[in-house]
Design a protein around this motif. Structure first.
Motif, short mmCIF file in Angstrom:
data_model
loop_
_atom_site.label_atom_id
_atom_site.label_comp_id
_atom_site.label_asym_id
_atom_site.label_seq_id
_atom_site.Cartn_x
_atom_site.Cartn_y
_atom_site.Cartn_z
N ILE A 62 15.18 -4.09 5.33
CA ILE A 62 15.55 -3.35 4.12
C ILE A 62 14.33 -2.60 3.58
CG2 ILE A 62 16.30 -3.59 1.71
CD1 ILE A 62 18.08 -5.96 2.75
N MET A 63 13.17 -3.28 3.59
CA MET A 63 11.95 -2.64 3.10
C MET A 63 11.58 -1.44 3.97
SD MET A 63 9.73 -6.00 2.03
CE MET A 63 8.34 -5.12 1.38
N VAL A 64 11.70 -1.59 5.29
CA VAL A 64 11.38 -0.48 6.21
C VAL A 64 12.35 0.66 5.99
CG1 VAL A 64 11.33 0.20 8.64
CG2 VAL A 64 10.25 -1.93 7.93
N ALA A 65 13.63 0.33 5.82
CA ALA A 65 14.63 1.38 5.60
C ALA A 65 14.36 2.12 4.29
CB ALA A 65 16.02 0.78 5.58
N ALA A 66 13.91 1.39 3.29
CA ALA A 66 13.61 2.01 2.01
C ALA A 66 12.38 2.92 2.15
CB ALA A 66 13.36 0.96 0.95
N ALA A 67 11.43 2.50 2.97
CA ALA A 67 10.22 3.31 3.17
C ALA A 67 10.53 4.59 3.90
CB ALA A 67 9.17 2.51 3.91
N ILE A 68 11.47 4.53 4.81
CA ILE A 68 11.80 5.71 5.61
C ILE A 68 12.57 6.68 4.74
CG2 ILE A 68 13.14 6.55 7.57
CD1 ILE A 68 12.49 3.92 8.95
N ALA B 86 -0.14 11.70 5.31
CA ALA B 86 -0.66 10.35 5.01
C ALA B 86 0.49 9.38 4.78
CB ALA B 86 -1.59 10.40 3.81
N LEU B 87 1.50 9.80 4.06
CA LEU B 87 2.65 8.92 3.83
C LEU B 87 3.43 8.68 5.13
CD1 LEU B 87 3.98 10.20 0.39
CD2 LEU B 87 2.86 8.03 0.88
N ARG B 88 3.54 9.70 5.97
CA ARG B 88 4.20 9.53 7.26
C ARG B 88 3.47 8.50 8.10
NH1 ARG B 88 4.11 10.94 12.43
NH2 ARG B 88 2.17 12.09 12.32
N LEU B 89 2.13 8.57 8.11
CA LEU B 89 1.33 7.60 8.87
C LEU B 89 1.48 6.20 8.28
CD1 LEU B 89 -1.90 9.69 9.57
CD2 LEU B 89 -0.07 9.08 11.17
N GLN B 90 1.60 6.11 6.98
CA GLN B 90 1.81 4.80 6.36
C GLN B 90 3.18 4.24 6.74
OE1 GLN B 90 0.92 5.36 2.17
NE2 GLN B 90 -1.04 4.30 2.46
N ILE B 91 4.18 5.12 6.79
CA ILE B 91 5.51 4.66 7.21
C ILE B 91 5.46 4.15 8.65
CG2 ILE B 91 7.85 5.46 7.77
CD1 ILE B 91 7.66 7.29 5.31
N ILE B 92 4.74 4.86 9.50
CA ILE B 92 4.58 4.41 10.89
C ILE B 92 3.89 3.05 10.93
CG2 ILE B 92 3.37 4.90 13.06
CD1 ILE B 92 3.96 7.88 12.52
N ASP C 24 0.84 -1.21 0.00
CA ASP C 24 0.00 0.00 0.00
C ASP C 24 0.87 1.25 0.00
OD1 ASP C 24 -2.27 -1.54 0.04
OD2 ASP C 24 -2.67 -1.24 2.19
N PHE C 25 1.88 1.25 0.86
CA PHE C 25 2.76 2.41 0.93
C PHE C 25 3.47 2.62 -0.41
CE2 PHE C 25 7.08 4.02 1.47
CZ PHE C 25 6.79 5.29 1.93
N TYR C 26 4.01 1.58 -0.97
CA TYR C 26 4.77 1.67 -2.21
C TYR C 26 3.88 2.19 -3.35
CZ TYR C 26 7.63 0.22 -6.19
OH TYR C 26 8.35 0.20 -7.35
N PHE C 27 2.69 1.60 -3.49
CA PHE C 27 1.82 2.03 -4.59
C PHE C 27 1.27 3.43 -4.37
CE2 PHE C 27 1.44 -2.68 -5.26
CZ PHE C 27 2.17 -2.69 -6.42
N ASN C 28 1.01 3.80 -3.13
CA ASN C 28 0.58 5.18 -2.86
C ASN C 28 1.70 6.16 -3.19
OD1 ASN C 28 -2.03 4.70 -2.07
ND2 ASN C 28 -1.49 4.48 0.09
N PHE C 29 2.91 5.76 -2.89
CA PHE C 29 4.05 6.63 -3.16
C PHE C 29 4.24 6.79 -4.68
CE2 PHE C 29 8.65 7.26 -3.77
CZ PHE C 29 8.82 8.42 -3.02
N LEU C 30 4.15 5.66 -5.39
CA LEU C 30 4.37 5.71 -6.84
C LEU C 30 3.26 6.45 -7.59
CD1 LEU C 30 5.71 2.17 -7.75
CD2 LEU C 30 6.98 4.30 -7.65
#
Length: 174
Positions: free
Chosen positions: A168-174, A137-143, A110-116
């Motif tokens: 690695i996925m979490v680090a990429a999201a941050i 919204a993206l900050r809340l998704q990262i949380i 969800d985070f990745y597709f919302n970001f893209l």
């Protein structure tokens, strides 16, 4: 006494001798029979007593074996029940871990597709409030991604490849 009386007395004596012999013979026969009964009967009764004692011993041993079998069967059933309970708990734990992994994957997706797919992040923005809302919204998704990662660490070994990829996925999201 007349000669006839003598003859009668003589006949009685002869008969008594004959009867005495018969009585003696019968007594000897009875004595032999009693000796045989005593000799063979005692060994027969002794053997019969031994057989009865053996039969009682076998019955007692069989009863003890059956009670041990029953006790062991009860212990085995209890052990089986405990193992089944443990397996069920481990299965529930594993299923919950898989469920948490799927939730982590869904949250990351969800985070990745919302970001893209968010046009405000890739192009010029005119409205600062919309941009701030999208950033929040993206900050809340990262949380949310980070929370899901934390839950994964409960169910999987910290050294596992799965958690390494998740980090690695979490680090990429941050």
């Amino acid at each position: 006494m007349t000669p006839e009386d003598f003859e009668k007395i003589q006949q009685l004596i002869e008969n008594s001798n004959h009867l005495s012999f018969v009585y003696q013979f019968v007594i000897i026969l009875i004595a032999i029979l009693l000796w045989m009964i005593t000799y063979f009967g005692s060994s027969y009764l002794k053997k019969k007593g031994e057989n009865h004692a053996t039969k009682e011993d076998v019955k007692h041993i069989t009863h003890q074996i059956e009670s041990v079998k029953t006790e062991n069967q009860k212990e085995l059933e209890s052990f089986k029940f405990q193992i089944i309970q443990k397996i069920d708990k481990e299965k529930e734990y594993f299923d919950e871990g898989v469920n948490q992994l799927l939730l982590f994957h869904d949250t990351c997706s969800d985070f990745y597709f919302n970001f893209l797919t968010n046009p405000f992040l890739w192009g010029p923005y005119q409205d600062q409030s919309k941009y701030d809302d999208i950033k929040e919204a993206l900050r809340l998704q990262i949380i949310n991604v980070m929370k899901r990662y934390q839950r994964l660490s409960i169910y999987f070994d910290l050294d596992s490849n799965l958690l390494e990829v998740s980090r690695i996925m979490v680090a990429a999201a941050i």
